[in-house]
Enzyme design. Structure first.
Site, PDB file in Angstrom:
ATOM      1  N   LYS A  54     -11.258  -6.441  -6.947  1.00  0.00           N
ATOM      2  CA  LYS A  54     -10.356  -5.298  -7.099  1.00  0.00           C
ATOM      3  C   LYS A  54      -9.555  -5.425  -8.404  1.00  0.00           C
ATOM      4  O   LYS A  54      -9.381  -4.447  -9.136  1.00  0.00           O
ATOM      5  CB  LYS A  54      -9.434  -5.194  -5.876  1.00  0.00           C
ATOM      6  CG  LYS A  54     -10.207  -4.804  -4.619  1.00  0.00           C
ATOM      7  CD  LYS A  54      -9.431  -4.976  -3.316  1.00  0.00           C
ATOM      8  CE  LYS A  54     -10.362  -4.693  -2.134  1.00  0.00           C
ATOM      9  NZ  LYS A  54      -9.760  -4.939  -0.825  1.00  0.00           N
ATOM     10  N   GLN A 100      -4.571  -7.165   1.936  1.00  0.00           N
ATOM     11  CA  GLN A 100      -5.961  -7.570   2.136  1.00  0.00           C
ATOM     12  C   GLN A 100      -6.161  -8.069   3.572  1.00  0.00           C
ATOM     13  O   GLN A 100      -5.429  -8.918   4.051  1.00  0.00           O
ATOM     14  CB  GLN A 100      -6.332  -8.671   1.128  1.00  0.00           C
ATOM     15  CG  GLN A 100      -7.775  -9.126   1.192  1.00  0.00           C
ATOM     16  CD  GLN A 100      -8.764  -8.013   0.840  1.00  0.00           C
ATOM     17  OE1 GLN A 100      -8.550  -7.263  -0.105  1.00  0.00           O
ATOM     18  NE2 GLN A 100      -9.828  -7.890   1.616  1.00  0.00           N
ATOM     19  N   ASP A 123      -5.384   2.275   0.885  1.00  0.00           N
ATOM     20  CA  ASP A 123      -6.487   1.962   1.803  1.00  0.00           C
ATOM     21  C   ASP A 123      -6.694   3.092   2.823  1.00  0.00           C
ATOM     22  O   ASP A 123      -7.713   3.140   3.494  1.00  0.00           O
ATOM     23  CB  ASP A 123      -6.175   0.668   2.578  1.00  0.00           C
ATOM     24  CG  ASP A 123      -6.959  -0.522   2.026  1.00  0.00           C
ATOM     25  OD1 ASP A 123      -7.981  -0.307   1.341  1.00  0.00           O
ATOM     26  OD2 ASP A 123      -6.550  -1.669   2.300  1.00  0.00           O
TER      27      ASP A 123
END
Ligand code: NAP
Length: 299
Positions: A54, A100, A123
């Protein structure tokens, strides 16, 4: 039949190049770049590797990114407080905040994800964003679901009136993808409604019984389970598009949920692992981060 490969890496590269230009336009207008902050808890090698991908993608498209490492012993309260502090901008503007996953088992993952402000939830996991998607007016579409939809659109694989079978019902992949592909256009798809929506969707899971009976009905079959080799050639209708979301480590190698060689002899399209959905997920995260920065600057 030998299936055509859905090259997610190449498509993600093209998306990144176009995003890079949009980021430059944003930076020229606002005098700063979009910024993504990633919270990385513990020292799981897989999580560290996803976070690195990322960060590298952010650097390629010109998005500023920071990783905030946290000890695996952090409590739910510690992590909620950290996410709130990041959102309060004491650490500089954070357009997108991402935690994460997975978090250590002692942590209440839902409580931590709920602490991410919905307008920075790149997300797309916050209940407000999940609700907006379910109502057909999404803000942030979860990146993997958006990536799969984009792959189908790019390959001009029709979804309208087609039967999509998704194996896996998680909140982060299976459910949002089902909502997206069953939506009335345009939800995530081009405004002319040329793809990615209007499908009839079946969601399967570990209690589905005769899985092959269901998967053989699919025009488009998506595997999002985390079981190597779960989808075998006899479970696939001839000519179907097969999208493999699974990521499994087997003897040090990355493999998906699909028995790639034999299935590619039956399918019309197939996405590889690695190089399929994974890079698309990262590209869609970059797109969501730019969108978050733009949303925060709207009057
Ligand atoms: P998850 O939350 O563990 O969900 C897995 C789903 O698979 C559940 O719905 C489960 O059913 C179902 N399942 C388990 N065994 C099954 C079986 N034998 N037959 C049918 N269904 C079965 O996983 P996830 O987070 O959605 O991730 C799924 C996979 O995608 C993992 O390999 C993950 O690493 C990968 N992934 C990849 C990307 C990417 O960018 N490529 C992104 C996210 C995830 P129940 O609900 O009944 O338990």
């Amino acid at each position: 039949m030998t299936a055509r490969m859905l090259d997610g890496r190449a498509l993600a590269g093209r998306l990144e190049r176009s995003l890079q230009q949009e980021v430059e336009t944003f930076a020229a207008m606002f005098g700063r770049r979009p910024r993504l902050v990633v919270v990385l808890v513990g020292d799981m090698a897989a999580s560290a590797s996803y976070v690195k991908s990322k960060s590298l993608a952010a650097a390629r498209v010109g998005i500023d990114s920071d990783v905030v490492p946290v000890a695996a012993t952090a409590s739910t309260a510690d992590l909620v407080a950290l996410v709130k502090a990041l959102a309060s901008e004491k650490h500089g503007p954070a357009d997108g905040i991402l935690v994460q996953l997975p978090l250590p088992p002692h942590v209440d993952t839902v409580a931590v994800l709920d602490a991410v402000p919905p307008d920075r939830d790149v997300d797309g996991f916050h209940p407000e964003n999940a609700g907006l998607l379910s109502q057909g007016r999404p803000r942030f579409i979860p990146c993997t679901a958006a990536g799969v939809q984009r792959m189908l659109i790019d390959a001009e694989i029709p979804t309208a009136g087609k039967h999509v079978v998704i194996v896996g019902r998680s909140d982060i992949v299976g459910k949002p993808l089902a909502l997206l592909l069953a939506s009335r256009p345009p939800v995530g798809c081009p405004p002319d409604g040329t793809g990615g929506c209007d499908a009839s969707v079946t969601i399967c899971h570990s209690r589905s019984g005769d899985l092959g009976h269901l998967t053989r009905q699919a025009d488009i079959l998506v595997a999002a389970v985390g079981r190597p080799g779960l989808i075998t050639a006899d479970m696939v209708r001839k000519g179907a598009a097969v999208i493999d979301v699974g990521i499994n480590r087997v003897e040090g190698k990355l493999v998906g949920d699909v028995d790639y060689g034999p299935v590619s002899e039956v399918a019309g399209w197939i996405s590889p692992v690695p190089g399929g959905v994974g890079p698309m997920t990262v590209a869609m995260l970059m797109s969501n981060t730019l969108l978050a920065a733009e949303i925060r600057r709207r009057p």
